[in-house]
Scaffold this motif. Structure first.
Motif, mmCIF file in Angstrom:
data_model
loop_
_atom_site.group_PDB
_atom_site.id
_atom_site.type_symbol
_atom_site.label_atom_id
_atom_site.label_comp_id
_atom_site.label_asym_id
_atom_site.label_seq_id
_atom_site.Cartn_x
_atom_site.Cartn_y
_atom_site.Cartn_z
ATOM 1 N N ILE A 63 0.890 -1.333 -0.093
ATOM 2 C CA ILE A 63 0.019 0.173 -0.042
ATOM 3 C C ILE A 63 0.922 1.228 -0.096
ATOM 4 O O ILE A 63 0.524 2.297 -0.746
ATOM 5 C CB ILE A 63 -0.960 -0.003 1.179
ATOM 6 C CG1 ILE A 63 -2.051 -1.125 1.026
ATOM 7 C CG2 ILE A 63 -1.632 1.501 1.496
ATOM 8 C CD1 ILE A 63 -2.862 -1.199 2.405
ATOM 9 N N ALA A 64 1.806 1.273 0.826
ATOM 10 C CA ALA A 64 2.728 2.481 0.958
ATOM 11 C C ALA A 64 3.503 2.797 -0.343
ATOM 12 O O ALA A 64 3.889 3.920 -0.797
ATOM 13 C CB ALA A 64 3.691 2.203 2.206
ATOM 14 N N ASP A 65 3.859 1.757 -0.839
ATOM 15 C CA ASP A 65 4.765 2.000 -2.113
ATOM 16 C C ASP A 65 3.818 1.845 -3.555
ATOM 17 O O ASP A 65 4.431 1.985 -4.619
ATOM 18 C CB ASP A 65 6.041 0.771 -2.242
ATOM 19 C CG ASP A 65 5.623 -0.547 -2.655
ATOM 20 O OD1 ASP A 65 4.343 -0.927 -3.124
ATOM 21 O OD2 ASP A 65 6.471 -1.536 -2.284
ATOM 22 N N GLY A 66 2.747 1.729 -3.542
ATOM 23 C CA GLY A 66 1.775 2.008 -4.548
ATOM 24 C C GLY A 66 1.776 0.595 -5.296
ATOM 25 O O GLY A 66 1.118 0.665 -6.705
ATOM 26 N N THR A 67 1.857 -0.557 -4.786
ATOM 27 C CA THR A 67 2.016 -1.718 -5.808
ATOM 28 C C THR A 67 0.784 -2.739 -5.135
ATOM 29 O O THR A 67 0.638 -3.622 -5.662
ATOM 30 C CB THR A 67 3.106 -2.412 -5.699
ATOM 31 O OG1 THR A 67 3.585 -2.837 -4.466
ATOM 32 C CG2 THR A 67 4.361 -1.854 -6.382
ATOM 33 N N TYR A 68 -0.046 -2.007 -3.971
ATOM 34 C CA TYR A 68 -1.111 -2.831 -3.544
ATOM 35 C C TYR A 68 -2.132 -3.279 -4.726
ATOM 36 O O TYR A 68 -2.480 -2.359 -5.286
ATOM 37 C CB TYR A 68 -1.685 -2.635 -2.370
ATOM 38 C CG TYR A 68 -2.728 -3.223 -1.850
ATOM 39 C CD1 TYR A 68 -2.320 -4.049 -0.938
ATOM 40 C CD2 TYR A 68 -4.143 -2.985 -1.945
ATOM 41 C CE1 TYR A 68 -3.477 -5.023 -0.393
ATOM 42 C CE2 TYR A 68 -5.045 -3.700 -1.343
ATOM 43 C CZ TYR A 68 -4.717 -4.696 -0.657
ATOM 44 O OH TYR A 68 -5.907 -5.529 -0.168
ATOM 45 N N GLY A 69 -2.629 -4.658 -4.637
ATOM 46 C CA GLY A 69 -3.715 -4.877 -5.604
ATOM 47 C C GLY A 69 -3.011 -5.350 -7.171
ATOM 48 O O GLY A 69 -3.826 -5.645 -7.918
ATOM 49 N N LEU A 70 -1.746 -5.301 -7.168
ATOM 50 C CA LEU A 70 -1.080 -5.803 -8.502
ATOM 51 C C LEU A 70 -0.444 -7.416 -8.131
ATOM 52 O O LEU A 70 0.299 -7.320 -7.146
ATOM 53 C CB LEU A 70 -0.077 -4.673 -8.935
ATOM 54 C CG LEU A 70 -0.478 -3.330 -9.256
ATOM 55 C CD1 LEU A 70 0.754 -2.577 -9.799
ATOM 56 C CD2 LEU A 70 -1.204 -3.787 -10.383
ATOM 57 N N CYS A 71 -0.798 -8.151 -9.011
ATOM 58 C CA CYS A 71 -0.082 -9.304 -9.023
ATOM 59 C C CYS A 71 1.409 -9.270 -8.949
ATOM 60 O O CYS A 71 2.005 -8.538 -9.978
ATOM 61 C CB CYS A 71 -0.701 -10.231 -9.938
ATOM 62 S SG CYS A 71 0.116 -12.066 -9.864
ATOM 63 N N GLN A 72 1.995 -9.999 -8.111
ATOM 64 C CA GLN A 72 3.558 -9.851 -8.058
ATOM 65 C C GLN A 72 4.424 -10.651 -9.353
ATOM 66 O O GLN A 72 5.406 -10.736 -9.309
ATOM 67 C CB GLN A 72 4.159 -10.080 -6.608
ATOM 68 C CG GLN A 72 3.879 -9.276 -5.770
ATOM 69 C CD GLN A 72 4.249 -9.569 -4.277
ATOM 70 O OE1 GLN A 72 4.485 -10.578 -3.820
ATOM 71 N NE2 GLN A 72 4.676 -8.409 -3.395
ATOM 72 N N ARG A 73 3.544 -11.517 -9.713
ATOM 73 C CA ARG A 73 3.844 -12.280 -11.050
ATOM 74 C C ARG A 73 3.693 -11.763 -12.342
ATOM 75 O O ARG A 73 4.932 -11.528 -12.950
ATOM 76 C CB ARG A 73 3.499 -13.635 -10.649
ATOM 77 C CG ARG A 73 4.164 -14.649 -11.912
ATOM 78 C CD ARG A 73 3.531 -16.136 -11.657
ATOM 79 N NE ARG A 73 4.537 -16.380 -10.886
ATOM 80 C CZ ARG A 73 4.297 -17.898 -10.243
ATOM 81 N NH1 ARG A 73 3.394 -18.672 -10.568
ATOM 82 N NH2 ARG A 73 5.484 -18.279 -9.304
ATOM 83 N N CYS A 74 2.581 -11.477 -12.480
ATOM 84 C CA CYS A 74 2.046 -10.980 -13.967
ATOM 85 C C CYS A 74 1.693 -9.565 -14.006
ATOM 86 O O CYS A 74 1.595 -9.003 -15.205
ATOM 87 C CB CYS A 74 1.162 -11.744 -14.333
ATOM 88 S SG CYS A 74 -0.593 -11.590 -13.826
ATOM 89 N N GLU A 75 1.770 -8.865 -12.712
ATOM 90 C CA GLU A 75 1.571 -7.401 -12.754
ATOM 91 C C GLU A 75 0.174 -6.847 -13.180
ATOM 92 O O GLU A 75 -0.169 -5.897 -13.173
ATOM 93 C CB GLU A 75 2.686 -6.575 -13.484
ATOM 94 C CG GLU A 75 3.902 -6.913 -12.749
ATOM 95 C CD GLU A 75 5.196 -6.297 -13.398
ATOM 96 O OE1 GLU A 75 4.965 -5.247 -14.241
ATOM 97 O OE2 GLU A 75 6.239 -6.101 -12.872
#
Length: 100
Positions: free
Chosen positions: A62-74
């Motif tokens: 959440i803090a770095d703005g990547t929450y809710g994005l798949c860590q594999r396929c993005e």
């Protein structure tokens, strides 16, 4: 993706609950000599630590703005999945591939 403040608040609350549970479990010094009880306590400690790790990871995303994005396929993880599993790191197809 805008992060609903409800999700952040829920994760923060879960983090506080799990932290309190971990503190309670680590302060218990009552060794009854029962191996089953020691095993149960060890399992609870491990599960609580894992839960804290998952929640911390979600709060970092959440803090770095990547929450809710798949860590594999993005791709974006569906909101329904995040409501059920707010610390989800993968979309369902990638999760299934990750765990076979």
């Amino acid at each position: 993706m805008t992060i609903d403040s409800t999700i952040r608040a829920s994760l923060s609350e879960d983090f506080a609950v799990q932290t309190a549970r971990l503190k309670e479990l680590t302060e218990i010094n009552a060794d009854t000599g029962d191996p089953a009880q020691a095993h149960d306590r060890a399992a609870l400690l491990a599960a609580t630590r894992q839960s804290l790790e998952q929640i911390s990871g979600a709060l970092r995303r959440i803090a770095d703005g990547t929450y809710g994005l798949c860590q594999r396929c993005e791709t974006t993880i569906p909101e329904e999945r995040l409501e059920v599993l707010p610390h989800a790191r993968f979309c369902v197809p990638c999760q299934q591939k990750h765990h076979g």
